[in-house]
Each structure stands twice: as structure tokens, then as C-alpha cells.
Design a protein around this motif. Structure first.
Motif, PDB file in Angstrom:
ATOM      1  N   TYR A 141       0.829  -1.203   0.000  1.00 18.72           N
ATOM      2  CA  TYR A 141       0.000   0.000   0.000  1.00 18.72           C
ATOM      3  C   TYR A 141       0.867   1.258   0.000  1.00 18.72           C
ATOM      4  N   LEU A 142       1.973   1.238   0.716  1.00 20.26           N
ATOM      5  CA  LEU A 142       2.898   2.374   0.698  1.00 20.26           C
ATOM      6  C   LEU A 142       3.468   2.581  -0.706  1.00 20.26           C
ATOM      7  N   ILE A 143       3.862   1.482  -1.336  1.00 22.27           N
ATOM      8  CA  ILE A 143       4.431   1.548  -2.681  1.00 22.27           C
ATOM      9  C   ILE A 143       3.395   2.062  -3.677  1.00 22.27           C
ATOM     10  N   LEU A 144       2.201   1.486  -3.634  1.00 26.81           N
ATOM     11  CA  LEU A 144       1.163   1.861  -4.587  1.00 26.81           C
ATOM     12  C   LEU A 144       0.714   3.300  -4.397  1.00 26.81           C
ATOM     13  N   ASN A 145       0.612   3.726  -3.143  1.00 26.80           N
ATOM     14  CA  ASN A 145       0.245   5.115  -2.880  1.00 26.80           C
ATOM     15  C   ASN A 145       1.292   6.068  -3.449  1.00 26.80           C
ATOM     16  N   ARG A 146       2.562   5.704  -3.270  1.00 24.83           N
ATOM     17  CA  ARG A 146       3.657   6.530  -3.810  1.00 24.83           C
ATOM     18  C   ARG A 146       3.625   6.569  -5.340  1.00 24.83           C
ATOM     19  N   LEU A 147       3.073   5.518  -5.941  1.00 21.09           N
ATOM     20  CA  LEU A 147       2.984   5.443  -7.397  1.00 21.09           C
ATOM     21  C   LEU A 147       1.636   5.943  -7.916  1.00 21.09           C
ATOM     22  N   ASP A 148       0.943   6.699  -7.054  1.00 21.81           N
ATOM     23  CA  ASP A 148      -0.314   7.380  -7.424  1.00 21.81           C
ATOM     24  C   ASP A 148      -1.451   6.427  -7.767  1.00 21.81           C
ATOM     25  N   VAL A 149      -1.466   5.265  -7.117  1.00 20.78           N
ATOM     26  CA  VAL A 149      -2.596   4.356  -7.229  1.00 20.78           C
ATOM     27  C   VAL A 149      -3.549   4.672  -6.083  1.00 20.78           C
ATOM     28  N   ASP A 150      -4.842   4.765  -6.378  1.00 21.95           N
ATOM     29  CA  ASP A 150      -5.842   5.040  -5.349  1.00 21.95           C
ATOM     30  C   ASP A 150      -6.079   3.769  -4.541  1.00 21.95           C
ATOM     31  N   ILE A 151      -5.401   3.680  -3.386  1.00 21.14           N
ATOM     32  CA  ILE A 151      -5.468   2.438  -2.618  1.00 21.14           C
ATOM     33  C   ILE A 151      -6.837   2.224  -1.979  1.00 21.14           C
ATOM     34  N   SER A 152      -7.654   3.267  -1.906  1.00 18.50           N
ATOM     35  CA  SER A 152      -8.999   3.103  -1.338  1.00 18.50           C
ATOM     36  C   SER A 152      -9.872   2.213  -2.215  1.00 18.50           C
ATOM     37  N   LYS A 153      -9.476   2.060  -3.475  1.00 19.98           N
ATOM     38  CA  LYS A 153     -10.260   1.252  -4.402  1.00 19.98           C
ATOM     39  C   LYS A 153      -9.760  -0.195  -4.509  1.00 19.98           C
ATOM     40  N   ILE A 154      -8.685  -0.509  -3.795  1.00 19.44           N
ATOM     41  CA  ILE A 154      -8.143  -1.870  -3.834  1.00 19.44           C
ATOM     42  C   ILE A 154      -8.850  -2.722  -2.795  1.00 19.44           C
ATOM     43  N   THR A 155      -9.435  -3.810  -3.221  1.00 19.79           N
ATOM     44  CA  THR A 155     -10.135  -4.708  -2.296  1.00 19.79           C
ATOM     45  C   THR A 155      -9.181  -5.779  -1.783  1.00 19.79           C
ATOM     46  N   LYS A 156      -9.613  -6.463  -0.734  1.00 23.79           N
ATOM     47  CA  LYS A 156      -8.826  -7.583  -0.203  1.00 23.79           C
ATOM     48  C   LYS A 156      -8.625  -8.638  -1.280  1.00 23.79           C
ATOM     49  N   GLU A 157      -9.661  -8.876  -2.059  1.00 27.27           N
ATOM     50  CA  GLU A 157      -9.566  -9.866  -3.130  1.00 27.27           C
ATOM     51  C   GLU A 157      -8.533  -9.444  -4.175  1.00 27.27           C
ATOM     52  N   ASN A 158      -8.507  -8.146  -4.501  1.00 26.19           N
ATOM     53  CA  ASN A 158      -7.523  -7.624  -5.448  1.00 26.19           C
ATOM     54  C   ASN A 158      -6.106  -7.921  -4.986  1.00 26.19           C
ATOM     55  N   ILE A 159      -5.817  -7.546  -3.739  1.00 26.40           N
ATOM     56  CA  ILE A 159      -4.445  -7.651  -3.249  1.00 26.40           C
ATOM     57  C   ILE A 159      -4.036  -9.109  -3.073  1.00 26.40           C
ATOM     58  N   TYR A 160      -4.947  -9.973  -2.630  1.00 25.62           N
ATOM     59  CA  TYR A 160      -4.597 -11.381  -2.431  1.00 25.62           C
ATOM     60  C   TYR A 160      -4.428 -12.111  -3.755  1.00 25.62           C
ATOM     61  N   ASN A 161      -5.187 -11.711  -4.759  1.00 21.55           N
ATOM     62  CA  ASN A 161      -4.981 -12.294  -6.089  1.00 21.55           C
ATOM     63  C   ASN A 161      -3.628 -11.871  -6.652  1.00 21.55           C
ATOM     64  N   PHE A 162      -3.221 -10.642  -6.336  1.00 22.41           N
ATOM     65  CA  PHE A 162      -1.882 -10.197  -6.741  1.00 22.41           C
ATOM     66  C   PHE A 162      -0.811 -11.037  -6.050  1.00 22.41           C
ATOM     67  N   TYR A 163      -0.969 -11.289  -4.740  1.00 22.53           N
ATOM     68  CA  TYR A 163      -0.006 -12.130  -4.029  1.00 22.53           C
ATOM     69  C   TYR A 163       0.115 -13.497  -4.688  1.00 22.53           C
ATOM     70  N   LYS A 164      -1.022 -14.067  -5.063  1.00 22.39           N
ATOM     71  CA  LYS A 164      -1.013 -15.386  -5.680  1.00 22.39           C
ATOM     72  C   LYS A 164      -0.233 -15.368  -6.988  1.00 22.39           C
ATOM     73  N   GLU A 165      -0.461 -14.344  -7.806  1.00 23.58           N
ATOM     74  CA  GLU A 165       0.266 -14.250  -9.070  1.00 23.58           C
ATOM     75  C   GLU A 165       1.755 -14.029  -8.825  1.00 23.58           C
ATOM     76  N   ALA A 166       2.080 -13.231  -7.806  1.00 26.74           N
ATOM     77  CA  ALA A 166       3.483 -12.990  -7.481  1.00 26.74           C
ATOM     78  C   ALA A 166       4.159 -14.263  -6.982  1.00 26.74           C
ATOM     79  N   ASP A 167       3.450 -15.060  -6.177  1.00 32.80           N
ATOM     80  CA  ASP A 167       4.010 -16.324  -5.697  1.00 32.80           C
ATOM     81  C   ASP A 167       4.167 -17.329  -6.838  1.00 32.80           C
ATOM     82  N   ASP A 168       3.208 -17.325  -7.768  1.00 32.02           N
ATOM     83  CA  ASP A 168       3.335 -18.180  -8.954  1.00 32.02           C
ATOM     84  C   ASP A 168       4.560 -17.784  -9.759  1.00 32.02           C
TER      85      ASP A 168
END
Length: 221
Positions: free
Chosen positions: A76-103
């Protein structure tokens, strides 16, 4: 890796930059994934610099507080610094990203720093001594790191593995080293001086181990 283990009963290893290191393509691919997944408009070089900045900063914070900062907070710190609106990121969004990153991690697996490390681990365990892992984590959590060790067929050499994301503590916090001692003591009664911790970080590994009453070896890769 040559270790004189005659005076020790248990060997505790750090993992990252002690036994394994990143595949040369992994971080590049992960930052590309971050850019595409969250539709970041900045160039990849800026994303890499930002990710690196917060990686180092949060690692320092963890060492200072002795607590584990969740990767969700770091992202969230990284994304906020990169001008991503973190208020619009859901738990499902971030956990799906983790899964892709782990893959992605499993596609570009970390490499062994010492290709013949299994010989060292086998030598230690053949003498009746025990071994464990004690590692701080950031973007890559313990469940993924266990899979890496299993891939290299090293898991069975370790009596237990402790990771900061699973314990809530980060080295050099003495509570983490206490967990090592308690876990070893359950295997067989020994003193703290009979445990040696091996790692690459002077603060987290060397100072943390010594303050906990362990012996320590600082690796300089």
C-alpha cells in the motif's frame, strides 16, 4: 560452506542471502506484474526504484521495532507513492496479486548461493546435531519459502522453520531467538551457547543472536 560445528549442538540458518538469493529475472518480472496488475502509469525504472526504496525502509523499520510489517502495508505504501488510489483496492484484489506474485516466484525460483549446501547439511545431521531456519520476510512469505526449500529437497534437514510473517516478530527481536531456543529445547535439552546462528545481516543476525545468548557467524557474500 565450511562450518566447524564440533562445539555446537544446533545450527540456526538465516535464509535469504545466506542460503538462497533471487533469480536474476524475478524482481524485474514482479515489478512488471505490479505495473500491469494495478495499471501503474510510471515507467518500470521508477517502479523498481520505488519498490526498492520501501523494501529497504521497511526492513530497517522491522529491525528497529522487532516486529513484522505485513506485506499488505508495504505494498500500500508503494502503490500510494505510485499514485494508485489504494482506497479502491479490495482484499480480493491484493490477495490475487499475491497469488500471481508467488506463482511468478515458482517460475523464477531463488537460486542456492552454495550449490553443494546439501553436503554441509547432511554432514551436520549425520553427527546427530539439528538444524533450523530463522528468517525475516517481506514480500515473500514463509509458505512460499518452504516450497523453495522443498523444491531443492532440503526441507527434511531442518527440524523446524521460523518466519517473521508467521511469528509476528522480526530479527533482532530476542523473542524470535527465544522461539528458536524453545523449539530446540523440545528436541533435547541444551544451553543457548550450544546454538550457533548463521546469517548475512550484522544487526538482525549477528547482534540478535549474540544478545540472545547464542553464538553467531556473519557471512559476507
Amino acid at each position: 560452506m565450511n562450518i566447524d560445528i564440533n562445539q555446537y549442538s544446533h545450527v540456526s540458518f538465516d535464509l535469504w542471502l545466506t542460503l538462497i538469493k533471487s533469480d536474476s529475472l524475478y524482481k524485474k518480472k514482479k515489478n512488471e506484474l505490479l505495473k500491469d496488475y494495478f495499471s501503474i502509469n510510471y515507467k518500470k525504472e521508477h517502479i523498481e526504484d520505488t519498490t526498492r526504496y520501501y523494501d529497504l525502509l521497511c526492513n530497517k523499520i522491522n529491525e528497529k521495532t522487532g516486529l513484522h510489517m505485513e506485506r499488505e502495508e508495504i505494498y500500500y505504501l508503494i502503490l500510494n507513492r505510485l499514485d494508485v488510489d489504494i482506497s479502491k483496492i479490495t482484499k480480493e484484489n491484493i490477495y490475487n496479486f499475491y497469488k500471481e506474485a508467488d506463482d511468478l516466484l515458482m517460475q523464477h525460483k531463488p537460486v542456492l548461493i552454495y550449490p553443494d549446501i546439501e553436503k554441509t547439511l547432511k554432514k551436520i545431521t549425520n553427527t546427530g546435531k539439528t538444524i533450523s531456519i530463522l528468517s525475516n520476510t517481506a514480500f515473500i512469505y514463509g509458505n512460499a519459502l518452504r516450497k523453495i526449500l522443498a523444491y531443492y529437497e532440503l526441507s527434511d534437514y531442518f527440524s523446524f522453520q521460523l518466519y517473521s510473517d508467521e511469528t509476528g516478530f522480526s530479527k533482532p527481536n530476542s523473542k524470535l531467538f527465544d522461539l528458536v531456543f524453545e523449539s530446540v529445547y523440545k528436541l533435547r535439552p541444551i544451553s543457548r551457547k550450544e546454538i550457533i546462528h548463521i546469517g548475512d545481516n550484522e544487526t538482525a543476525d549477528m547482534q540478535g543472536a549474540i544478545q540472545a545468548g547464542f553464538q553467531a557467524i556473519l557471512l559476507k557474500n
